[in-house]
Motif scaffolding. Structure first.
Motif, PDB file in Angstrom:
ATOM      1  N   PRO A  84       0.803  -1.236   0.000  1.00 17.65           N
ATOM      2  CA  PRO A  84       0.000   0.000   0.000  1.00 17.65           C
ATOM      3  C   PRO A  84       0.830   1.278   0.000  1.00 17.65           C
ATOM      4  O   PRO A  84       0.433   2.272  -0.613  1.00 17.65           O
ATOM      5  CB  PRO A  84      -0.819  -0.126   1.295  1.00 17.65           C
ATOM      6  CG  PRO A  84      -0.889  -1.598   1.552  1.00 17.65           C
ATOM      7  CD  PRO A  84       0.429  -2.135   1.089  1.00 17.65           C
ATOM      8  N   ALA A  85       1.979   1.257   0.653  1.00 18.00           N
ATOM      9  CA  ALA A  85       2.787   2.475   0.745  1.00 18.00           C
ATOM     10  C   ALA A  85       3.318   2.930  -0.612  1.00 18.00           C
ATOM     11  O   ALA A  85       3.740   4.084  -0.764  1.00 18.00           O
ATOM     12  CB  ALA A  85       3.954   2.255   1.707  1.00 18.00           C
ATOM     13  N   SER A  86       3.286   2.045  -1.615  1.00 18.90           N
ATOM     14  CA  SER A  86       3.785   2.404  -2.942  1.00 18.90           C
ATOM     15  C   SER A  86       2.722   3.091  -3.807  1.00 18.90           C
ATOM     16  O   SER A  86       3.033   3.536  -4.911  1.00 18.90           O
ATOM     17  CB  SER A  86       4.302   1.150  -3.664  1.00 18.90           C
ATOM     18  OG  SER A  86       5.405   0.587  -2.977  1.00 18.90           O
ATOM     19  N   ARG A  87       1.486   3.150  -3.303  1.00 19.53           N
ATOM     20  CA  ARG A  87       0.459   3.859  -4.058  1.00 19.53           C
ATOM     21  C   ARG A  87       0.759   5.357  -4.056  1.00 19.53           C
ATOM     22  O   ARG A  87       1.215   5.911  -3.059  1.00 19.53           O
ATOM     23  CB  ARG A  87      -0.919   3.619  -3.448  1.00 19.53           C
ATOM     24  CG  ARG A  87      -1.402   2.180  -3.541  1.00 19.53           C
ATOM     25  CD  ARG A  87      -2.856   2.076  -3.098  1.00 19.53           C
ATOM     26  NE  ARG A  87      -3.360   0.714  -3.250  1.00 19.53           N
ATOM     27  CZ  ARG A  87      -3.537  -0.117  -2.232  1.00 19.53           C
ATOM     28  NH1 ARG A  87      -3.251   0.262  -1.014  1.00 19.53           N
ATOM     29  NH2 ARG A  87      -3.995  -1.334  -2.450  1.00 19.53           N
ATOM     30  N   ARG A  88       0.497   6.000  -5.155  1.00 19.31           N
ATOM     31  CA  ARG A  88       0.725   7.436  -5.229  1.00 19.31           C
ATOM     32  C   ARG A  88      -0.262   8.166  -4.331  1.00 19.31           C
ATOM     33  O   ARG A  88      -1.468   7.936  -4.401  1.00 19.31           O
ATOM     34  CB  ARG A  88       0.557   7.930  -6.668  1.00 19.31           C
ATOM     35  CG  ARG A  88       1.632   7.412  -7.614  1.00 19.31           C
ATOM     36  CD  ARG A  88       1.430   7.993  -9.004  1.00 19.31           C
ATOM     37  NE  ARG A  88       2.471   7.516  -9.912  1.00 19.31           N
ATOM     38  CZ  ARG A  88       2.532   7.857 -11.191  1.00 19.31           C
ATOM     39  NH1 ARG A  88       1.606   8.665 -11.711  1.00 19.31           N
ATOM     40  NH2 ARG A  88       3.505   7.391 -11.950  1.00 19.31           N
ATOM     41  N   PRO A  89       0.237   9.040  -3.464  1.00 18.94           N
ATOM     42  CA  PRO A  89      -0.680   9.750  -2.576  1.00 18.94           C
ATOM     43  C   PRO A  89      -1.593  10.690  -3.352  1.00 18.94           C
ATOM     44  O   PRO A  89      -1.171  11.358  -4.283  1.00 18.94           O
ATOM     45  CB  PRO A  89       0.264  10.534  -1.651  1.00 18.94           C
ATOM     46  CG  PRO A  89       1.521  10.696  -2.448  1.00 18.94           C
ATOM     47  CD  PRO A  89       1.637   9.445  -3.282  1.00 18.94           C
ATOM     48  N   GLY A  90      -2.840  10.695  -2.999  1.00 18.05           N
ATOM     49  CA  GLY A  90      -3.783  11.603  -3.645  1.00 18.05           C
ATOM     50  C   GLY A  90      -3.869  12.919  -2.893  1.00 18.05           C
ATOM     51  O   GLY A  90      -3.072  13.210  -2.009  1.00 18.05           O
ATOM     52  N   ASN A  91      -4.851  13.725  -3.244  1.00 15.21           N
ATOM     53  CA  ASN A  91      -5.011  15.020  -2.599  1.00 15.21           C
ATOM     54  C   ASN A  91      -5.867  14.931  -1.342  1.00 15.21           C
ATOM     55  O   ASN A  91      -6.021  15.921  -0.622  1.00 15.21           O
ATOM     56  CB  ASN A  91      -5.659  16.005  -3.585  1.00 15.21           C
ATOM     57  CG  ASN A  91      -4.752  16.278  -4.771  1.00 15.21           C
ATOM     58  OD1 ASN A  91      -3.540  16.354  -4.610  1.00 15.21           O
ATOM     59  ND2 ASN A  91      -5.350  16.423  -5.957  1.00 15.21           N
ATOM     60  N   ASP A  92      -6.429  13.756  -1.095  1.00 12.19           N
ATOM     61  CA  ASP A  92      -7.310  13.603   0.054  1.00 12.19           C
ATOM     62  C   ASP A  92      -6.474  13.288   1.300  1.00 12.19           C
ATOM     63  O   ASP A  92      -6.024  12.171   1.481  1.00 12.19           O
ATOM     64  CB  ASP A  92      -8.321  12.488  -0.221  1.00 12.19           C
ATOM     65  CG  ASP A  92      -9.313  12.349   0.924  1.00 12.19           C
ATOM     66  OD1 ASP A  92      -9.322  13.231   1.798  1.00 12.19           O
ATOM     67  OD2 ASP A  92     -10.065  11.359   0.941  1.00 12.19           O
ATOM     68  N   ARG A  93      -6.270  14.280   2.138  1.00  2.68           N
ATOM     69  CA  ARG A  93      -5.552  14.090   3.401  1.00  2.68           C
ATOM     70  C   ARG A  93      -6.516  14.388   4.544  1.00  2.68           C
ATOM     71  O   ARG A  93      -6.288  15.285   5.366  1.00  2.68           O
ATOM     72  CB  ARG A  93      -4.324  14.997   3.448  1.00  2.68           C
ATOM     73  CG  ARG A  93      -3.282  14.630   2.386  1.00  2.68           C
ATOM     74  CD  ARG A  93      -2.118  15.602   2.382  1.00  2.68           C
ATOM     75  NE  ARG A  93      -1.118  15.187   1.413  1.00  2.68           N
ATOM     76  CZ  ARG A  93      -0.065  14.423   1.698  1.00  2.68           C
ATOM     77  NH1 ARG A  93       0.105  13.996   2.935  1.00  2.68           N
ATOM     78  NH2 ARG A  93       0.801  14.081   0.773  1.00  2.68           N
ATOM     79  N   ALA A  94      -7.579  13.596   4.570  1.00  2.00           N
ATOM     80  CA  ALA A  94      -8.668  13.866   5.498  1.00  2.00           C
ATOM     81  C   ALA A  94      -8.225  13.836   6.956  1.00  2.00           C
ATOM     82  O   ALA A  94      -8.797  14.532   7.795  1.00  2.00           O
ATOM     83  CB  ALA A  94      -9.803  12.867   5.261  1.00  2.00           C
TER      84      ALA A  94
END
Length: 356
Positions: A84-94
């Motif tokens: 999971p840590a290799s997924r590109r971070p999105g803009n959702d930092r809820a």
């Protein structure tokens, strides 16, 4: 062979460095061989990999597939894993703007947070909003986990993540504690000591022999349940066979093979409150017996000499040289009662007692 924490750490770093969300089995196997080269070609190589994968899955480093397993191997192994840590971070930092309660305010400053962990923290936040942990009775960790998450093992998994640590999550904050798994035991006398044996048949033999004999200081026989015993050792300081805390020495005897010795050494180092020593005379009774499964076991990394004693270690060197083992069940039944009359005697004296 038991997988070392350093090997799991190296494997974890290799998986993260791969920068791939999905890692197929061939790559997985290659990374494992690099992280733990001592397993290469070993019969336990696949089992060791599975142990490492389960450990990393429990700590949320990887995700194992639900269906994609190759069951033609023993044990079954995943055809791929997800990181999971290799997924590109999105803009959702809820989590950075979520209204956390006082105890969880630190969450908003985390640089990253996996969606599953965010969901768990939201659930925990709701629970903390309903209760005041300081006023709750302290319960075993899995009771609290079931109460909060409706999953009794979820706190076990979260405790292995970076969410637990100073000024973050702790079992104390959640009014729970971890208890050692109980060790099955039977009372065999009034003495202060206990004999711990690795195997179940040997347990019943020792119980019967010691219950029918006198003149010994063994008050209980404990089944070490194989390699699980090190995590059970602290329970001996709480209760043994309903007799209360162990008052004397915990004499340990297992199979003479790499896993049996590693279990013994780990048990001796697992709890300062319990004095785990080798049942020297019973280990000595193995010296001279025929080697089993020669050429199957790798003794190169065994570290049992200091615990078992140089003299006895040397007398059993022929077993290690042959790459074999000796099981407890090869030792004559009456050796247990002979040993119990003088459990602290040296290897040479005990061997003289059990030789016909």
């Amino acid at each position: 062979m038991i997988v070392r924490p350093s090997e799991i750490a190296s494997f974890r770093e290799a998986l993260l460095d791969a920068k791939a969300v999905k890692i197929e089995f061939d790559t997985l196997w290659e990374l494992w061989n690099r992280a733990a080269p001592r397993f290469t070609g070993d019969l336990g190589q696949a089992a060791a990999l599975k142990d490492a994968l389960l450990e990393l899955s429990d700590s949320a480093v990887i995700e194992l597939p639900k269906q994609a397993w190759d069951r033609s191997t023993v044990p079954a192994l995943p055809r791929h894993i997800l990181v999971p840590a290799s997924r590109r971070p999105g803009n959702d930092r809820a989590w950075m703007t979520f209204p956390w309660c006082r105890q969880l305010g630190w969450v908003s400053s985390l640089p990253t947070l996996q969606p599953a962990l965010f969901d768990d923290l939201v659930t925990l936040n709701e629970w903390l909003g309903r209760v005041e942990p300081a006023t709750l009775p302290i319960v075993p960790v899995r009771y609290r986990s079931a109460e909060i998450f409706a999953r009794e093992k979820r706190l076990d998994q979260l405790e292995r993540t970076k969410l637990f640590g100073p000024d973050q999550l702790s079992l104390e904050m959640l009014a729970c504690r971890r208890l050692a798994p109980p060790a099955p035991a039977a009372s065999v006398g009034s003495g202060p000591d206990a004999l711990i044996v690795e195997n179940s048949d040997t347990y019943w033999v020792a119980v019967e022999e010691l219950r029918n004999s006198s003149g010994h200081d063994i008050g209980a026989v404990v089944w070490g349940s194989g390699r699980t015993f090190p995590v059970q050792v602290p329970s001996l300081a709480v209760d043994v066979a309903g007799r209360g805390p162990l008052q004397g020495i915990a004499w340990y005897w297992g199979d003479y093979d790499p896993i049996g010795i590693a279990t013994a050494v780990a048990a001796a180092n697992s709890a300062a409150s319990v004095d785990v020593r080798p049942a020297t005379g019973l280990w000595a009774a193995m010296a001279g017996l025929a080697v089993q499964e020669a050429g199957t076991f790798d003794w190169s990394n065994s570290a049992g000499q200091e615990w078992l004693g140089r003299e006895l270690w040397d007398r059993l060197s022929y077993v290690r040289s042959a790459g074999g083992r000796i099981a407890q069940e090869l030792v004559p039944v009456d050796a247990v009662t002979v040993w119990a009359t003088n459990p602290a005697a040296g290897a040479a004296n005990q061997q003289a007692c059990v030789d016909p």
